[in-house]
Design a protein around this motif. Sequence first.
Motif, mmCIF file in Angstrom:
data_model
loop_
_atom_site.group_PDB
_atom_site.id
_atom_site.type_symbol
_atom_site.label_atom_id
_atom_site.label_comp_id
_atom_site.label_asym_id
_atom_site.label_seq_id
_atom_site.Cartn_x
_atom_site.Cartn_y
_atom_site.Cartn_z
ATOM 1 N N UNK A 83 0.838 -1.192 0.000
ATOM 2 C CA UNK A 83 0.000 0.000 0.000
ATOM 3 C C UNK A 83 0.882 1.255 0.000
ATOM 4 N N UNK A 84 1.925 1.251 0.830
ATOM 5 C CA UNK A 84 2.871 2.377 0.883
ATOM 6 C C UNK A 84 3.519 2.607 -0.474
ATOM 7 N N UNK A 85 3.896 1.513 -1.119
ATOM 8 C CA UNK A 85 4.518 1.613 -2.445
ATOM 9 C C UNK A 85 3.582 2.328 -3.418
ATOM 10 N N UNK A 86 2.320 1.909 -3.459
ATOM 11 C CA UNK A 86 1.377 2.496 -4.413
ATOM 12 C C UNK A 86 1.053 3.954 -4.088
ATOM 13 N N UNK A 87 1.038 4.308 -2.822
ATOM 14 C CA UNK A 87 0.841 5.712 -2.444
ATOM 15 C C UNK A 87 2.035 6.538 -2.916
ATOM 16 N N UNK A 88 3.246 6.004 -2.763
ATOM 17 C CA UNK A 88 4.445 6.703 -3.255
ATOM 18 C C UNK A 88 4.396 6.872 -4.774
ATOM 19 N N UNK A 89 3.988 5.818 -5.474
ATOM 20 C CA UNK A 89 3.870 5.886 -6.935
ATOM 21 C C UNK A 89 2.846 6.958 -7.319
ATOM 22 N N UNK A 90 1.715 6.965 -6.644
ATOM 23 C CA UNK A 90 0.669 7.961 -6.922
ATOM 24 C C UNK A 90 1.208 9.379 -6.736
ATOM 25 N N UNK A 91 1.908 9.610 -5.643
ATOM 26 C CA UNK A 91 2.449 10.948 -5.368
ATOM 27 C C UNK A 91 3.479 11.358 -6.413
ATOM 28 N N UNK A 92 4.356 10.450 -6.784
ATOM 29 C CA UNK A 92 5.388 10.743 -7.782
ATOM 30 C C UNK A 92 4.761 11.077 -9.135
ATOM 31 N N UNK A 93 3.806 10.270 -9.556
ATOM 32 C CA UNK A 93 3.159 10.501 -10.844
ATOM 33 C C UNK A 93 2.366 11.808 -10.850
ATOM 34 N N UNK A 94 1.696 12.104 -9.768
ATOM 35 C CA UNK A 94 0.933 13.359 -9.683
ATOM 36 C C UNK A 94 1.859 14.565 -9.821
ATOM 37 N N UNK A 95 2.997 14.513 -9.164
ATOM 38 C CA UNK A 95 3.967 15.604 -9.255
ATOM 39 C C UNK A 95 4.502 15.738 -10.679
ATOM 40 N N UNK A 96 4.830 14.598 -11.296
ATOM 41 C CA UNK A 96 5.340 14.634 -12.675
ATOM 42 C C UNK A 96 4.296 15.202 -13.633
ATOM 43 N N UNK A 97 3.056 14.797 -13.475
ATOM 44 C CA UNK A 97 1.983 15.311 -14.336
ATOM 45 C C UNK A 97 1.899 16.827 -14.205
ATOM 46 N N UNK A 98 1.956 17.320 -12.991
ATOM 47 C CA UNK A 98 1.887 18.768 -12.776
ATOM 48 C C UNK A 98 3.076 19.489 -13.406
ATOM 49 N N UNK A 99 4.259 18.905 -13.333
ATOM 50 C CA UNK A 99 5.438 19.518 -13.954
ATOM 51 C C UNK A 99 5.314 19.533 -15.478
ATOM 52 N N UNK A 100 4.853 18.438 -16.039
ATOM 53 C CA UNK A 100 4.667 18.393 -17.500
ATOM 54 C C UNK A 100 3.564 19.357 -17.942
ATOM 55 N N UNK A 101 2.548 19.549 -17.113
ATOM 56 C CA UNK A 101 1.489 20.506 -17.450
ATOM 57 C C UNK A 101 2.038 21.918 -17.511
ATOM 58 N N UNK A 102 3.011 22.239 -16.662
ATOM 59 C CA UNK A 102 3.634 23.562 -16.696
ATOM 60 C C UNK A 102 4.306 23.799 -18.051
ATOM 61 N N UNK A 103 4.921 22.763 -18.588
ATOM 62 C CA UNK A 103 5.578 22.875 -19.905
ATOM 63 C C UNK A 103 4.537 23.175 -20.971
ATOM 64 N N UNK A 104 3.357 22.586 -20.810
ATOM 65 C CA UNK A 104 2.279 22.758 -21.787
ATOM 66 C C UNK A 104 1.375 23.933 -21.461
ATOM 67 N N UNK A 105 1.833 24.821 -20.629
ATOM 68 C CA UNK A 105 1.022 25.994 -20.310
ATOM 69 C C UNK A 105 -0.113 25.701 -19.349
ATOM 70 N N UNK A 106 0.050 24.670 -18.534
ATOM 71 C CA UNK A 106 -0.959 24.371 -17.519
ATOM 72 C C UNK A 106 -2.097 23.499 -17.970
ATOM 73 N N UNK A 107 -2.097 23.048 -19.235
ATOM 74 C CA UNK A 107 -3.234 22.242 -19.699
ATOM 75 C C UNK A 107 -2.929 20.770 -19.661
#
Length: 107
Positions: A83-107
């Motif tokens: 469960x801890x592993x999957x929560x860590x994966x979720x947090x990492x992916x969410x952060x990466x998605x937000x960073x990539x969205x910044x590159x695309x102008x927030x979309x």
Amino acid sequence: MTEITIEIPDSLNKILPPLKKPFLLRVIRNIAKTKIQENKQQLEDAQKRIRYFENRYNITYETFKDNIPPDGNFQVHEDFIEWSFWVDVQNKLSKEINEFKKINGGS
């Protein structure tokens, strides 16, 4: 922010000098868009696995983490690790998605 340098063959450099920056920006944005989609699919999988444990124990991860029974059996501890592993994966992916969205102008 990190600056990168890309070497371009002279033949392309001569043909596209005014288009270089917009072209590279478009390429980077397309890569970001692709990564967002890939990460969203992986995030969905991680969230399904997290929901499995939430349903199994009928509590959230944070509540479970704060109240793990010290006399819990082997399965309880194994579940906590996974469960801890999957929560860590979720947090990492969410952060990466937000960073990539910044590159695309927030979309």
